[in-house]
Design a protein around this motif. Structure first.
Motif, short mmCIF file in Angstrom:
data_model
loop_
_atom_site.label_atom_id
_atom_site.label_comp_id
_atom_site.label_asym_id
_atom_site.label_seq_id
_atom_site.Cartn_x
_atom_site.Cartn_y
_atom_site.Cartn_z
N ARG A 166 0.82 -1.21 0.00
CA ARG A 166 0.00 0.00 0.00
C ARG A 166 0.87 1.27 0.00
O ARG A 166 0.64 2.20 -0.78
CB ARG A 166 -0.92 0.00 1.23
CG ARG A 166 -1.78 1.25 1.37
CD ARG A 166 -2.55 1.23 2.68
NE ARG A 166 -1.67 1.17 3.84
CZ ARG A 166 -1.05 2.22 4.37
NH1 ARG A 166 -1.21 3.43 3.83
NH2 ARG A 166 -0.27 2.08 5.42
N ARG A 170 0.96 3.61 -3.45
CA ARG A 170 0.05 4.75 -3.30
C ARG A 170 0.42 5.90 -4.23
O ARG A 170 -0.45 6.55 -4.80
CB ARG A 170 0.06 5.23 -1.85
CG ARG A 170 -0.90 6.39 -1.58
CD ARG A 170 -1.04 6.62 -0.09
NE ARG A 170 0.26 6.77 0.56
CZ ARG A 170 0.42 6.84 1.88
NH1 ARG A 170 -0.63 6.74 2.68
NH2 ARG A 170 1.62 6.99 2.41
N ALA A 218 -7.33 1.73 4.11
CA ALA A 218 -6.09 0.98 4.20
C ALA A 218 -6.30 -0.37 4.88
O ALA A 218 -5.75 -1.39 4.46
CB ALA A 218 -5.04 1.79 4.95
#
Length: 253
Positions: A166, A170, A218
């Motif tokens: 993540r 991102r 998230a």
């Protein structure tokens, strides 16, 4: 999001996810081990208006799975990839530790395969600057379960991987969501002994996963008591935590 990949679509949660996302204007790529079940899920999804393609494959063949996801994305851009396939198991009755082969299978299916597949699709998404990845882990990832070390350990690895992916993806237009459910009322869950408090139906879990993905969250833990237990585990002195975890072991295990 028009083209959606769902792994584990022949299982209880994957079936519910297919039903959640099936709608006119959407294409569902449904992967699973049980071809007959996939055909049934595909028929239901088509009746809801979706275009559906299925793949029957075993995720223990990681190289073949990577080739398949790259082929599916090359045939048409995958906008959302949900990795919901997984195995659950515990130590055999009377055994001192889990079987080595069982630990290996859990590691491959619950961690190695979804992590590799998520990397493969996230790389392609990053090149085009958009896409979503959802990894279905488990609340067990946050607890050192002595009777399910292979399961808890494989899900813990997936949780750390999801967080790292993540952060890395991102800046390239790719969102990564980790979902950590507690108990889901599926046939696979019924095969594991012990109580299942705060259990969700597959449909409830699928709706919450879809909401988390839509919001770009998230991490989401389902249900809230499992989020509390995560922090409780962290705060307890190790000796007390160890005693409590041993006490959770099902009788005979």
């Amino acid at each position: 999001m028009n083209r959606i990949l769902i792994t584990g679509a022949s299982g209880g949660l994957g079936t519910a996810l297919a039903r959640e996302y099936a709608a006119p204007g959407r294409t569902l790529l449904l992967w699973g081990r049980d071809r007959d079940r996939l055909e049934s899920v595909a028929a239901t999804s088509r009746a809801a208006g979706a275009v559906v393609a299925i793949r029957s494959l075993d995720l223990t063949d990681v190289a073949a799975a990577i080739a398949a996801i790259e082929a599916d994305d090359a045939a048409g851009t995958i906008d959302l990839a949900i990795f919901a396939a997984g195995l659950g198991d515990i130590r055999a009755p009377g055994a001192h530790v889990e079987d080595a082969g069982q630990v290996a299978r859990l590691g491959i299916v619950n961690f190695v395969a979804p992590a590799a597949l998520a990397s493969a699709i996230a790389a392609r998404m990053a090149r085009r600057g958009r896409g979503q990845v959802v990894l279905v882990g488990s609340a067990a990832a946050f607890h050192a379960l002595p009777f399910a070390s292979g399961y808890a350990g494989s899900k813990a690895g997936l949780a750390r991987f999801a967080d790292a992916l993540r952060i890395g993806a991102r800046g390239h237009g790719v969102s990564v969501t980790l979902v950590s459910p507690g108990f889901i009322d599926t046939a696979a869950a019924h095969a594991t002994p012990g109580p299942k408090p705060f259990s969700l139906s597959p449909a409830q879990a699928a709706a919450r996963i879809a909401a988390a993905a839509a919001q770009g969250r998230a991490h989401v833990v389902m249900r809230w008591p499992f989020a509390g237990l995560r922090w409780f585990d962290r705060l307890l002195p190790r000796s007390l935590r160890d005693r409590l975890l041993r006490a959770l072991t099902p009788p005979g295990h």
